[in-house]
Motif scaffolding. Structure first.
Motif, PDB file in Angstrom:
ATOM      1  N   ARG A 161     -16.227   4.648   4.080  1.00 18.61           N
ATOM      2  CA  ARG A 161     -15.432   5.714   3.460  1.00 18.61           C
ATOM      3  C   ARG A 161     -14.324   6.182   4.415  1.00 18.61           C
ATOM      4  NH1 ARG A 161     -15.403   8.859  -1.672  1.00 18.61           N
ATOM      5  NH2 ARG A 161     -13.516   9.945  -1.176  1.00 18.61           N
ATOM      6  N   ASP A 162     -14.700   6.378   5.697  1.00 17.77           N
ATOM      7  CA  ASP A 162     -13.686   6.810   6.674  1.00 17.77           C
ATOM      8  C   ASP A 162     -12.569   5.779   6.774  1.00 17.77           C
ATOM      9  OD1 ASP A 162     -15.069   9.101   7.194  1.00 17.77           O
ATOM     10  OD2 ASP A 162     -15.878   8.472   9.133  1.00 17.77           O
ATOM     11  N   LYS A 163     -12.944   4.507   6.797  1.00 19.79           N
ATOM     12  CA  LYS A 163     -11.925   3.453   6.944  1.00 19.79           C
ATOM     13  C   LYS A 163     -11.012   3.421   5.722  1.00 19.79           C
ATOM     14  CE  LYS A 163     -11.133   1.093   9.823  1.00 19.79           C
ATOM     15  NZ  LYS A 163     -10.060   1.403  10.815  1.00 19.79           N
ATOM     16  N   VAL A 164     -11.567   3.545   4.493  1.00 18.14           N
ATOM     17  CA  VAL A 164     -10.686   3.469   3.323  1.00 18.14           C
ATOM     18  C   VAL A 164      -9.788   4.712   3.248  1.00 18.14           C
ATOM     19  CG1 VAL A 164     -12.283   1.971   2.058  1.00 18.14           C
ATOM     20  CG2 VAL A 164     -12.242   4.388   1.527  1.00 18.14           C
ATOM     21  N   GLU A 165     -10.311   5.850   3.703  1.00 11.31           N
ATOM     22  CA  GLU A 165      -9.453   7.047   3.684  1.00 11.31           C
ATOM     23  C   GLU A 165      -8.288   6.879   4.652  1.00 11.31           C
ATOM     24  OE1 GLU A 165     -11.850  10.586   3.981  1.00 11.31           O
ATOM     25  OE2 GLU A 165     -12.641  10.252   1.955  1.00 11.31           O
ATOM     26  N   GLU A 166      -8.596   6.288   5.805  1.00 13.10           N
ATOM     27  CA  GLU A 166      -7.541   6.066   6.793  1.00 13.10           C
ATOM     28  C   GLU A 166      -6.503   5.074   6.239  1.00 13.10           C
ATOM     29  OE1 GLU A 166      -9.062   4.296  10.427  1.00 13.10           O
ATOM     30  OE2 GLU A 166      -6.992   3.630  10.805  1.00 13.10           O
ATOM     31  N   LEU A 167      -6.983   4.009   5.590  1.00 12.77           N
ATOM     32  CA  LEU A 167      -6.055   3.007   5.052  1.00 12.77           C
ATOM     33  C   LEU A 167      -5.212   3.585   3.917  1.00 12.77           C
ATOM     34  CD1 LEU A 167      -8.359  -0.137   5.153  1.00 12.77           C
ATOM     35  CD2 LEU A 167      -6.256   0.180   6.449  1.00 12.77           C
ATOM     36  N   ALA A 168      -5.842   4.403   3.053  1.00 10.50           N
ATOM     37  CA  ALA A 168      -5.097   5.013   1.945  1.00 10.50           C
ATOM     38  C   ALA A 168      -3.944   5.848   2.514  1.00 10.50           C
ATOM     39  CB  ALA A 168      -6.016   5.879   1.097  1.00 10.50           C
ATOM     40  N   ARG A 169      -4.228   6.559   3.599  1.00 15.17           N
ATOM     41  CA  ARG A 169      -3.194   7.383   4.220  1.00 15.17           C
ATOM     42  C   ARG A 169      -2.109   6.495   4.844  1.00 15.17           C
ATOM     43  NH1 ARG A 169      -2.199   8.527   9.033  1.00 15.17           N
ATOM     44  NH2 ARG A 169      -4.144   7.697   9.852  1.00 15.17           N
ATOM     45  N   ASN A 227       7.061   9.066 -15.044  1.00 13.10           N
ATOM     46  CA  ASN A 227       8.202   9.930 -14.725  1.00 13.10           C
ATOM     47  C   ASN A 227       8.291  10.250 -13.242  1.00 13.10           C
ATOM     48  OD1 ASN A 227       8.901  10.021 -17.444  1.00 13.10           O
ATOM     49  ND2 ASN A 227       7.330  11.594 -17.813  1.00 13.10           N
ATOM     50  N   ARG A 228       7.306   9.817 -12.473  1.00 14.71           N
ATOM     51  CA  ARG A 228       7.363   9.973 -11.008  1.00 14.71           C
ATOM     52  C   ARG A 228       8.115   8.778 -10.416  1.00 14.71           C
ATOM     53  NH1 ARG A 228       2.227  12.472  -9.562  1.00 14.71           N
ATOM     54  NH2 ARG A 228       2.016  14.207 -11.007  1.00 14.71           N
ATOM     55  N   PRO A 229       8.539   8.898  -9.157  1.00  9.32           N
ATOM     56  CA  PRO A 229       9.151   7.721  -8.524  1.00  9.32           C
ATOM     57  C   PRO A 229       8.158   6.553  -8.546  1.00  9.32           C
ATOM     58  CG  PRO A 229       9.382   9.678  -7.143  1.00  9.32           C
ATOM     59  CD  PRO A 229       8.495  10.068  -8.284  1.00  9.32           C
ATOM     60  N   GLN A 230       8.645   5.372  -8.909  1.00  7.82           N
ATOM     61  CA  GLN A 230       7.781   4.190  -9.008  1.00  7.82           C
ATOM     62  C   GLN A 230       7.902   3.354  -7.733  1.00  7.82           C
ATOM     63  OE1 GLN A 230       5.989   3.819 -12.298  1.00  7.82           O
ATOM     64  NE2 GLN A 230       6.570   5.935 -11.996  1.00  7.82           N
ATOM     65  N   PRO A 231       6.908   2.617  -7.313  1.00  6.73           N
ATOM     66  CA  PRO A 231       5.604   2.540  -7.944  1.00  6.73           C
ATOM     67  C   PRO A 231       4.761   3.769  -7.638  1.00  6.73           C
ATOM     68  CG  PRO A 231       5.607   1.247  -5.915  1.00  6.73           C
ATOM     69  CD  PRO A 231       7.003   1.771  -6.095  1.00  6.73           C
ATOM     70  N   VAL A 232       3.864   4.079  -8.560  1.00  4.38           N
ATOM     71  CA  VAL A 232       2.869   5.114  -8.295  1.00  4.38           C
ATOM     72  C   VAL A 232       1.683   4.390  -7.667  1.00  4.38           C
ATOM     73  CG1 VAL A 232       1.319   6.784  -9.375  1.00  4.38           C
ATOM     74  CG2 VAL A 232       3.657   6.548 -10.194  1.00  4.38           C
ATOM     75  N   LYS A 233       1.367   4.796  -6.441  1.00  4.54           N
ATOM     76  CA  LYS A 233       0.279   4.102  -5.726  1.00  4.54           C
ATOM     77  C   LYS A 233      -0.951   4.987  -5.739  1.00  4.54           C
ATOM     78  CE  LYS A 233       3.018   1.619  -2.273  1.00  4.54           C
ATOM     79  NZ  LYS A 233       3.083   1.538  -0.798  1.00  4.54           N
ATOM     80  N   LEU A 234      -2.005   4.476  -6.359  1.00  9.60           N
ATOM     81  CA  LEU A 234      -3.214   5.281  -6.550  1.00  9.60           C
ATOM     82  C   LEU A 234      -4.424   4.553  -5.979  1.00  9.60           C
ATOM     83  CD1 LEU A 234      -2.506   6.188 -10.271  1.00  9.60           C
ATOM     84  CD2 LEU A 234      -2.214   7.710  -8.290  1.00  9.60           C
ATOM     85  N   CYS A 235      -5.409   5.324  -5.514  1.00  9.68           N
ATOM     86  CA  CYS A 235      -6.658   4.695  -5.098  1.00  9.68           C
ATOM     87  C   CYS A 235      -7.836   5.561  -5.499  1.00  9.68           C
ATOM     88  CB  CYS A 235      -6.658   4.401  -3.606  1.00  9.68           C
ATOM     89  SG  CYS A 235      -6.672   5.849  -2.571  1.00  9.68           S
ATOM     90  N   ALA A 236      -8.983   4.921  -5.613  1.00  6.38           N
ATOM     91  CA  ALA A 236     -10.173   5.641  -6.082  1.00  6.38           C
ATOM     92  C   ALA A 236     -11.421   5.058  -5.430  1.00  6.38           C
ATOM     93  CB  ALA A 236     -10.281   5.517  -7.600  1.00  6.38           C
ATOM     94  N   TRP A 237     -12.427   5.917  -5.312  1.00  7.06           N
ATOM     95  CA  TRP A 237     -13.768   5.511  -4.865  1.00  7.06           C
ATOM     96  C   TRP A 237     -14.634   5.796  -6.086  1.00  7.06           C
ATOM     97  CZ3 TRP A 237     -15.777   4.097   0.071  1.00  7.06           C
ATOM     98  CH2 TRP A 237     -17.167   4.188   0.204  1.00  7.06           C
ATOM     99  N   LEU A 238     -15.174   4.760  -6.695  1.00  8.35           N
ATOM    100  CA  LEU A 238     -15.810   5.002  -7.986  1.00  8.35           C
ATOM    101  C   LEU A 238     -17.124   4.241  -8.135  1.00  8.35           C
ATOM    102  CD1 LEU A 238     -15.030   2.302 -10.094  1.00  8.35           C
ATOM    103  CD2 LEU A 238     -12.799   3.231  -9.474  1.00  8.35           C
ATOM    104  N   SER A 239     -17.985   4.803  -8.974  1.00  8.12           N
ATOM    105  CA  SER A 239     -19.178   4.054  -9.349  1.00  8.12           C
ATOM    106  C   SER A 239     -18.843   3.295 -10.628  1.00  8.12           C
ATOM    107  CB  SER A 239     -20.358   4.992  -9.568  1.00  8.12           C
ATOM    108  OG  SER A 239     -19.984   6.009 -10.460  1.00  8.12           O
ATOM    109  N   ALA A 240     -19.389   2.084 -10.750  1.00 11.76           N
ATOM    110  CA  ALA A 240     -19.137   1.264 -11.936  1.00 11.76           C
ATOM    111  C   ALA A 240     -20.470   0.706 -12.414  1.00 11.76           C
ATOM    112  CB  ALA A 240     -18.164   0.137 -11.600  1.00 11.76           C
ATOM    113  N   PHE A 241     -20.518   0.351 -13.685  1.00 15.48           N
ATOM    114  CA  PHE A 241     -21.792   0.000 -14.328  1.00 15.48           C
ATOM    115  C   PHE A 241     -21.634  -1.302 -15.098  1.00 15.48           C
ATOM    116  CE2 PHE A 241     -21.156   4.476 -13.820  1.00 15.48           C
ATOM    117  CZ  PHE A 241     -22.355   4.925 -13.284  1.00 15.48           C
ATOM    118  N   ARG A 242     -22.469  -2.281 -14.766  1.00 13.82           N
ATOM    119  CA  ARG A 242     -22.449  -3.547 -15.516  1.00 13.82           C
ATOM    120  C   ARG A 242     -23.883  -4.013 -15.697  1.00 13.82           C
ATOM    121  NH1 ARG A 242     -17.459  -6.805 -12.394  1.00 13.82           N
ATOM    122  NH2 ARG A 242     -16.020  -5.044 -12.500  1.00 13.82           N
ATOM    123  N   PHE A 243     -24.221  -4.365 -16.923  1.00  9.39           N
ATOM    124  CA  PHE A 243     -25.579  -4.816 -17.199  1.00  9.39           C
ATOM    125  C   PHE A 243     -25.667  -6.311 -16.888  1.00  9.39           C
ATOM    126  CE2 PHE A 243     -29.051  -6.342 -19.839  1.00  9.39           C
ATOM    127  CZ  PHE A 243     -30.042  -5.459 -19.483  1.00  9.39           C
TER     128      PHE A 243
END
Ligand code: HAM
Length: 427
Positions: free
Chosen positions: A26-34, A99-115
């Protein structure tokens, strides 16, 4: 007798002992996102089922077999998200982020579900770090996303990992239909030699035949037509640019014409990162460009590119490669007091330390001093602060620096300052 409950099959509890690994990633991805300029986004854990049917594609394994779909009490069909890209693109459209300056760069930490059938590295609830750059065609962005993944793994200390790259071109009206025709022409006469899954997929999703893992299908897939030979001028130029930028960033990669990915939204660039240990469930992360997805979801034509990496798989690889996480959760101070009469001073000191930002724990009063000090060592505390009879009388504390095996007697009122001074885990 009441039943013994277990976490549902394919899910796992993340116990305190494993948390340092999670914190490390988590610390590493937060640092990279920044460092790379990606802003955090969170989307709901469930969405309208149709979002994934349209977004991920109705002939994918995810949509055909793996979704956790249910009807709520309002008779809406909802699905626990099997991935993060379609929801993030939905949010991009819904909130007018174009409507924001492009590209919009987004990141997420998420749980995902697959059967899916659970096995090592494959869970029914898992976690992803997901990055998306939406609103720009620039091939340097494709390379930037691969560069983030490369830095994530290598800066965590993983070695022997390989970036695999391909381009599967545009869907209609450009290069993909011609390529799919070539695949069909190649595979149809060989149909009888294919595994059952490939035979079923041949006319529904022929691209997926290329990543079949069945031994009998390997030589056939190896010799199949290559998508890069069918790219239109624009897609070929894009692919050449992605390769150029990867070389500029210094990211090693190999091109594999058998890399096609299991989600339908990809256009042009696709990539995966594989660890040293090969296996069907080993892919550390993957992604690609999805220039038609936002339009498919009802937005204006908008390009995008992104990746997701499985957190559990990263941690599995860290453990396999013997990479320890940094120690976390180490208390600065463990307050030991042998008798209940000393509890008043002990609790007061506890309050002073915590107010000064120092992490401090207090034992229950029913243990001997020896047992309390053993407990302090077990918790890996940096200091044990002993308040005995003498200390209560003098208003002092015996500070035991446990790493250095030395003691000091300090007035109670000065302990907090003393611990901060000594730079023991300074606040
Ligand atoms: P994906 O390849 O389906 O792509 O998943 C990305 C990563 O999630 C995999 O490489 C793996 O590390 C992890 N993963 C997937 N399924 C499981 C599972 N059942 N158990 C544990 N880990 C798993 C996507 O999800 C795309 N949304 C990536 C993307 C983002 N493409 C563009 N933007």
């Amino acid at each position: 007798m009441s039943p013994m409950y277990q976490a549902p099959r394919g899910t796992q509890d993340i116990l305190p002992d494993d948390q340092p690994y999670w914190r490390m990633v988590r610390d590493k991805v937060e640092e990279l996102a920044r460092r790379y300029g990606y802003a955090w986004i969170e989307t709901p854990m469930f969405e309208a089922t149709d979002l994934f049917v349209r977004g991920v594609g109705d002939v994918t394994d995810i949509v055909e077999k793996e979704m956790y779909t249910f009807r709520d009490k309002g008779d809406n069909s909802l699905t626990l998200r099997p991935e993060g890209t379609a929801p993030i693109c939905r949010a991009y459209v819904q909130h007018g982020l174009r409507n924001r300056p492009q590209p919009v760069k987004l990141c997420a930490w998420l749980s995902a579900f697959r059967f899916a059938a659970p096995q090592t590295g494959r869970l029914r609830e898992f976690h992803q770090f997901d990055c998306e750059a939406i609103g720009d065609m620039d091939p340097a962005l494709d390379a930037e996303l691969i560069d983030i993944l490369w830095h994530l793994y290598t800066e965590l200390g993983l070695s022997a990992i390989a970036v695999v790259l391909n381009s599967i071109g545009h869907p209609a009206p450009n290069c993909r239909p011609t390529y799919v025709q070539a695949l069909l022409a190649y595979y149809t006469p060989r149909e009888a030699m294919l595994c059952r899954e490939c035979q079923a997929r041949l006319h529904r999703n022929p691209l997926r035949l290329l990543d079949c893992k069945e031994p009998g299908c390997q030589p056939i897939a190896d010799a199949a037509p290559r998508s890069v030979d069918y790219l239109c001028e624009e897609c070929a130029a894009h692919f050449a640019d992605v390769r150029h930028w990867l070389e500029t960033f210094g990211v090693p990669y190999q091109v594999s014409h058998r890399l096609v990915r299991g989600l339908d939204y990809y256009t042009k660039t696709v990539f995966e990162v594989m660890p040293a240990r090969e296996g069907a469930q080993s892919t550390l992360g993957g992604g690609g460009r999805y220039d038609g997805l936002i339009e498919e979801l009802g937005g204006p034509p908008t390009p995008g590119v992104g990746f997701a990496t499985g957190i559990e798989r990263i941690i599995l690889n860290l453990k396999e490669q013997g990479i320890p996480p940094p120690a976390v959760g180490r208390p600065d101070a463990y307050i030991a007091h042998p008798k209940p009469e000393q509890r008043g001073d002990a609790v007061r000191l506890l309050g002073q330390l915590r107010a000064a930002g120092i992490s401090a724990v207090l034992t229950p009063p029913d243990k001997s001093l020896k047992a309390q000090l053993r407990h302090a060592n077990n918790l890996n505390a940096r200091t044990a602060l002993v308040i005995g009879e003498d200390e209560v009388r003098d208003g002092s504390v015996q500070v035991k620096f446990l790493d250095e095996h030395r003691n000091e007697v300090v007035p109670q009122a000065e302990v907090a300052a003393r611990l901060v001074d000594q730079a023991v885990n300074p606040p």
